[in-house]
Each structure stands twice: as C-alpha cells, then as structure tokens.
Motif scaffolding. Sequence first.
Motif, PDB file in Angstrom:
ATOM      1  N   ALA A 106      86.815  39.911  65.337  1.00 40.69           N
ATOM      2  CA  ALA A 106      85.680  39.873  64.403  1.00 40.69           C
ATOM      3  C   ALA A 106      84.358  39.914  65.162  1.00 40.69           C
ATOM      4  CB  ALA A 106      85.761  38.629  63.525  1.00 40.69           C
ATOM      5  N   ALA A 107      84.282  39.185  66.287  1.00 39.24           N
ATOM      6  CA  ALA A 107      83.051  39.193  67.093  1.00 39.24           C
ATOM      7  C   ALA A 107      82.761  40.600  67.614  1.00 39.24           C
ATOM      8  CB  ALA A 107      83.175  38.204  68.249  1.00 39.24           C
ATOM      9  N   ALA A 108      83.787  41.282  68.094  1.00 38.63           N
ATOM     10  CA  ALA A 108      83.605  42.653  68.580  1.00 38.63           C
ATOM     11  C   ALA A 108      83.221  43.581  67.433  1.00 38.63           C
ATOM     12  CB  ALA A 108      84.879  43.144  69.259  1.00 38.63           C
ATOM     13  N   ALA A 109      83.856  43.397  66.273  1.00 33.97           N
ATOM     14  CA  ALA A 109      83.543  44.235  65.117  1.00 33.97           C
ATOM     15  C   ALA A 109      82.097  44.019  64.656  1.00 33.97           C
ATOM     16  CB  ALA A 109      84.511  43.938  63.971  1.00 33.97           C
ATOM     17  N   PRO A 168      78.012  47.136  64.797  1.00 36.75           N
ATOM     18  CA  PRO A 168      76.790  47.464  64.052  1.00 36.75           C
ATOM     19  C   PRO A 168      75.518  46.972  64.744  1.00 36.75           C
ATOM     20  CG  PRO A 168      78.245  46.065  62.724  1.00 36.75           C
ATOM     21  CD  PRO A 168      78.918  46.327  64.020  1.00 36.75           C
ATOM     22  N   LEU A 169      75.642  45.933  65.558  1.00 39.11           N
ATOM     23  CA  LEU A 169      74.482  45.473  66.324  1.00 39.11           C
ATOM     24  C   LEU A 169      73.990  46.592  67.227  1.00 39.11           C
ATOM     25  CD1 LEU A 169      72.541  43.365  67.587  1.00 39.11           C
ATOM     26  CD2 LEU A 169      74.394  42.784  69.136  1.00 39.11           C
ATOM     27  N   PRO A 206      69.458  42.380  65.000  1.00 33.71           N
ATOM     28  CA  PRO A 206      69.911  41.215  65.749  1.00 33.71           C
ATOM     29  C   PRO A 206      70.768  40.251  64.929  1.00 33.71           C
ATOM     30  CG  PRO A 206      67.563  41.082  65.308  1.00 33.71           C
ATOM     31  CD  PRO A 206      68.008  42.433  64.868  1.00 33.71           C
ATOM     32  N   GLU A 207      70.709  40.330  63.620  1.00 28.44           N
ATOM     33  CA  GLU A 207      71.515  39.440  62.787  1.00 28.44           C
ATOM     34  C   GLU A 207      73.005  39.629  63.052  1.00 28.44           C
ATOM     35  OE1 GLU A 207      69.064  41.368  61.650  1.00 28.44           O
ATOM     36  OE2 GLU A 207      67.580  39.942  60.910  1.00 28.44           O
ATOM     37  N   PHE A 208      73.416  40.875  63.310  1.00 28.82           N
ATOM     38  CA  PHE A 208      74.822  41.129  63.623  1.00 28.82           C
ATOM     39  C   PHE A 208      75.228  40.430  64.914  1.00 28.82           C
ATOM     40  CE2 PHE A 208      74.237  44.853  60.792  1.00 28.82           C
ATOM     41  CZ  PHE A 208      75.262  44.570  59.899  1.00 28.82           C
TER      42      PHE A 208
END
Length: 143
Positions: A13-16, A20-21, A27-29
């Motif tokens: 999930a962190a990589a996913a 989009p970042l 930066p929210e992503f």
Amino acid sequence: MADIDAWVWWLIAAAALGIPLVITAMPEFGMLSVGAVAGAVTAGLGGGIVLQVLVFAVVSCALIVVVRPIAARHRAGQPQLATGIDALKGKQAVVIERVDHRGGRIKLGGEIWSARTLDGDAVFEPEQQVDVVDIEGATAIVM
C-alpha cells in the motif's frame, strides 16, 4: 494471499501510494504512504488490524495537518527570481542624453539604452536619476 503477512500488504500500500506522489507531485500521497509504513511497523510488531488501521489514520492525518501547511508556507514564501527585462523594471538609471516623450538615452545596468518618458510632458536632463517602469522592445520607459 492468506500466506502474506499484514505488514507486507501495508508496504505494498505504501508503494502504491508512492506512485501517484511521483506522477502528480501531490505531497499528500507521500504522507499517506508514510502512514502505510507506520501501519506496516505496527503489523510487524504484532499489533492487530484495528491498531494498524488506527496508526495509519493517525500518522497520515497528523502529517497532513502539520506538514502540509508548513510546506505550503515555504512554497509561497519563495521569491520568484526576476530575469531578463523583468529584472530591469524598477531599477534606477542615469540619463546620458536628454530624455523626453520622443526619446533619449540612459545608462542602465552598465549598458546604454534608448529611453522615453512615461509622461509625455516630462523631460530629464543628462546626469539626472530616473526610474525604469517598463521595457518596450529595446526602449526603457522612465519616470
């Protein structure tokens, strides 16, 4: 899929969220991605799913609430660097040849420029200081 530990899912999930970042530069992503890493750490330490989701939510929200306004202030506070003719606007110059509404010459930034007055009635004599208010082509508009 049941064989994969919860912390691995959090890292996925962190990589996913990191994709989009990079694509959108929002930066929210990145902050949500850090929250997912916090969820992975919680899962790795043996925390239950409720605690994992709670840690993810708290860390993500805290980063968005605290870091986002700081980043926005920093981005807004950066002065834009004026270059080219924009850098000459507002500078002072010295009259070399009489300047009126028809023309004349000034020394601006170590260079000789054609100039004319902003006000049609104004006249500036040699050695007077003038302010450059605009540049039109190769002519400085002074007052």
